[in-house]
Design a protein around this motif. Structure first.
Motif, mmCIF file in Angstrom:
data_model
loop_
_atom_site.group_PDB
_atom_site.id
_atom_site.type_symbol
_atom_site.label_atom_id
_atom_site.label_comp_id
_atom_site.label_asym_id
_atom_site.label_seq_id
_atom_site.Cartn_x
_atom_site.Cartn_y
_atom_site.Cartn_z
ATOM 1 N N MET A 64 5.672 -14.233 43.647
ATOM 2 C CA MET A 64 4.746 -15.051 42.867
ATOM 3 C C MET A 64 3.341 -15.065 43.454
ATOM 4 S SD MET A 64 6.743 -18.392 41.370
ATOM 5 C CE MET A 64 6.158 -19.339 42.738
ATOM 6 N N GLU A 65 3.234 -15.149 44.766
ATOM 7 C CA GLU A 65 1.900 -15.223 45.378
ATOM 8 C C GLU A 65 1.119 -13.929 45.139
ATOM 9 O OE1 GLU A 65 0.655 -18.074 46.326
ATOM 10 O OE2 GLU A 65 2.611 -18.937 45.897
ATOM 11 N N ALA A 66 1.789 -12.796 45.248
ATOM 12 C CA ALA A 66 1.135 -11.512 44.964
ATOM 13 C C ALA A 66 0.757 -11.444 43.477
ATOM 14 C CB ALA A 66 2.041 -10.349 45.348
ATOM 15 N N GLY A 67 1.609 -11.982 42.629
ATOM 16 C CA GLY A 67 1.310 -12.022 41.195
ATOM 17 C C GLY A 67 0.100 -12.877 40.893
ATOM 18 N N LYS A 68 0.008 -14.031 41.570
ATOM 19 C CA LYS A 68 -1.150 -14.912 41.361
ATOM 20 C C LYS A 68 -2.436 -14.227 41.819
ATOM 21 C CE LYS A 68 -2.844 -19.573 42.225
ATOM 22 N NZ LYS A 68 -2.647 -20.842 42.925
ATOM 23 N N GLN A 73 -7.371 -11.035 40.406
ATOM 24 C CA GLN A 73 -8.047 -9.743 40.323
ATOM 25 C C GLN A 73 -8.359 -9.391 38.873
ATOM 26 O OE1 GLN A 73 -9.008 -8.337 43.210
ATOM 27 N NE2 GLN A 73 -10.224 -6.881 42.030
ATOM 28 N N VAL A 74 -7.483 -9.758 37.950
ATOM 29 C CA VAL A 74 -7.770 -9.548 36.527
ATOM 30 C C VAL A 74 -9.000 -10.373 36.135
ATOM 31 C CG1 VAL A 74 -6.943 -9.793 34.162
ATOM 32 C CG2 VAL A 74 -5.365 -9.048 35.949
ATOM 33 N N GLY A 75 -9.058 -11.618 36.615
ATOM 34 C CA GLY A 75 -10.227 -12.447 36.343
ATOM 35 C C GLY A 75 -11.498 -11.813 36.866
ATOM 36 N N LEU A 76 -11.439 -11.238 38.063
ATOM 37 C CA LEU A 76 -12.599 -10.548 38.632
ATOM 38 C C LEU A 76 -12.992 -9.346 37.769
ATOM 39 C CD1 LEU A 76 -11.615 -10.696 42.403
ATOM 40 C CD2 LEU A 76 -13.531 -11.910 41.322
ATOM 41 N N THR A 77 -11.998 -8.662 37.239
ATOM 42 C CA THR A 77 -12.264 -7.508 36.377
ATOM 43 C C THR A 77 -12.953 -7.955 35.090
ATOM 44 O OG1 THR A 77 -10.322 -6.421 37.329
ATOM 45 C CG2 THR A 77 -11.210 -5.477 35.303
ATOM 46 N N ILE A 78 -12.521 -9.085 34.536
ATOM 47 C CA ILE A 78 -13.170 -9.631 33.341
ATOM 48 C C ILE A 78 -14.615 -10.025 33.666
ATOM 49 C CG2 ILE A 78 -13.183 -11.594 31.743
ATOM 50 C CD1 ILE A 78 -10.083 -11.406 31.762
ATOM 51 N N LEU A 79 -14.816 -10.675 34.808
ATOM 52 C CA LEU A 79 -16.181 -11.036 35.214
ATOM 53 C C LEU A 79 -17.047 -9.792 35.354
ATOM 54 C CD1 LEU A 79 -15.586 -13.813 37.914
ATOM 55 C CD2 LEU A 79 -16.028 -14.095 35.459
ATOM 56 N N HIS A 111 5.390 -18.339 34.673
ATOM 57 C CA HIS A 111 4.234 -17.628 34.120
ATOM 58 C C HIS A 111 2.923 -18.403 34.284
ATOM 59 C CE1 HIS A 111 7.939 -16.658 31.824
ATOM 60 N NE2 HIS A 111 7.599 -15.433 32.191
ATOM 61 N N PRO A 112 2.906 -19.720 33.995
ATOM 62 C CA PRO A 112 1.643 -20.455 34.172
ATOM 63 C C PRO A 112 1.122 -20.406 35.608
ATOM 64 C CG PRO A 112 3.147 -21.711 32.800
ATOM 65 C CD PRO A 112 3.935 -20.554 33.363
ATOM 66 N N TYR A 113 2.012 -20.445 36.589
ATOM 67 C CA TYR A 113 1.582 -20.384 37.994
ATOM 68 C C TYR A 113 0.836 -19.075 38.267
ATOM 69 C CZ TYR A 113 1.622 -20.362 43.060
ATOM 70 O OH TYR A 113 1.234 -20.311 44.372
ATOM 71 N N ILE A 114 1.351 -17.987 37.744
ATOM 72 C CA ILE A 114 0.717 -16.680 37.941
ATOM 73 C C ILE A 114 -0.679 -16.678 37.322
ATOM 74 C CG2 ILE A 114 0.854 -14.200 37.416
ATOM 75 C CD1 ILE A 114 3.029 -15.251 39.410
ATOM 76 N N SER A 119 -7.272 -18.482 35.965
ATOM 77 C CA SER A 119 -7.869 -19.734 35.498
ATOM 78 C C SER A 119 -8.614 -20.471 36.604
ATOM 79 C CB SER A 119 -6.789 -20.642 34.904
ATOM 80 O OG SER A 119 -6.215 -20.046 33.759
ATOM 81 N N GLU A 120 -8.071 -20.456 37.815
ATOM 82 C CA GLU A 120 -8.747 -21.114 38.941
ATOM 83 C C GLU A 120 -10.067 -20.417 39.266
ATOM 84 O OE1 GLU A 120 -5.727 -21.116 41.985
ATOM 85 O OE2 GLU A 120 -4.558 -22.659 40.938
ATOM 86 N N LEU A 121 -10.096 -19.086 39.154
ATOM 87 C CA LEU A 121 -11.336 -18.345 39.368
ATOM 88 C C LEU A 121 -12.380 -18.751 38.335
ATOM 89 C CD1 LEU A 121 -13.020 -16.063 40.736
ATOM 90 C CD2 LEU A 121 -11.966 -14.509 39.063
ATOM 91 N N PHE A 122 -11.997 -18.796 37.069
ATOM 92 C CA PHE A 122 -12.936 -19.181 36.013
ATOM 93 C C PHE A 122 -13.446 -20.608 36.240
ATOM 94 C CE2 PHE A 122 -11.191 -16.096 32.530
ATOM 95 C CZ PHE A 122 -11.668 -15.016 33.250
ATOM 96 N N ALA A 123 -12.569 -21.505 36.687
ATOM 97 C CA ALA A 123 -12.984 -22.879 36.982
ATOM 98 C C ALA A 123 -13.977 -22.898 38.145
ATOM 99 C CB ALA A 123 -11.771 -23.755 37.286
#
Length: 159
Positions: A64-68, A73-79, A111-114, A119-123
């Motif tokens: 889970m931690e690697a998934g999170k 990293q997906v958030g960074l890619t979107i940014l 799934h929400p934890y991942i 979401s935390e990055l966007f926040a």
């Protein structure tokens, strides 16, 4: 603007994280689309700084931690897509919706934890008022190239 309010660009810089290269479409789609005051971002995967993808299935190849972290990293890619194509993260006023898809074993239920990784990055970038929108986090039997997470998002552009 108040002196104690950070712009998204400054807030991102304070995370100490780096943006990977913005990915180029590998299919027949646009990575983003602007419609009036809305920015639609196509599904993104976890692109790393060297342009490689994080791959693996949560519950089989990674925990889970690697998934999170992959979701972050997906958030960074979107940014990166936003900054590359719009010039600045300051062009975005707020996050409206996030759809997070998790490549996981059938028994996985967190799934929400991942997706919190994104979401935390966007926040962190847009603050809790503007950086947290509505969201869905769902499990998938597979994702392209065996990536662990894919996220698509809808943003409101700044005036």
């Amino acid at each position: 603007m108040q002196a104690d309010v950070l712009t998204p660009e400054i807030a991102f810089a304070q995370t100490g994280l780096s943006l990977p290269p913005a990915p180029q479409p590998l299919g027949v789609y646009k990575p983003y689309l602007i419609d009036g005051k809305y920015l639609y971002v196509s599904g993104h995967g976890p692109v790393q700084d060297d342009k490689s993808l994080i791959i693996g299935r949560i519950g089989a190849d990674m925990d889970m931690e690697a998934g999170k972290l992959a979701a972050r990293q997906v958030g960074l890619t979107i940014l990166s897509t936003i900054k590359t194509h719009l010039g600045s993260l300051d062009r975005v006023k707020r996050v409206i919706k996030v759809l997070g898809m998790v490549n996981c074993v059938p028994e996985f239920e967190r799934h929400p934890y991942i997706i919190n990784g994104c979401s935390e990055l966007f926040a962190d970038v847009w603050g809790t008022d503007n950086g947290i929108g509505v969201r869905s986090a769902v499990g998938m039997g597979s994702l392209p190239d065996n990536i662990p997470v894919e996220v698509e998002a809808l943003f409101e552009l700044a005036d």
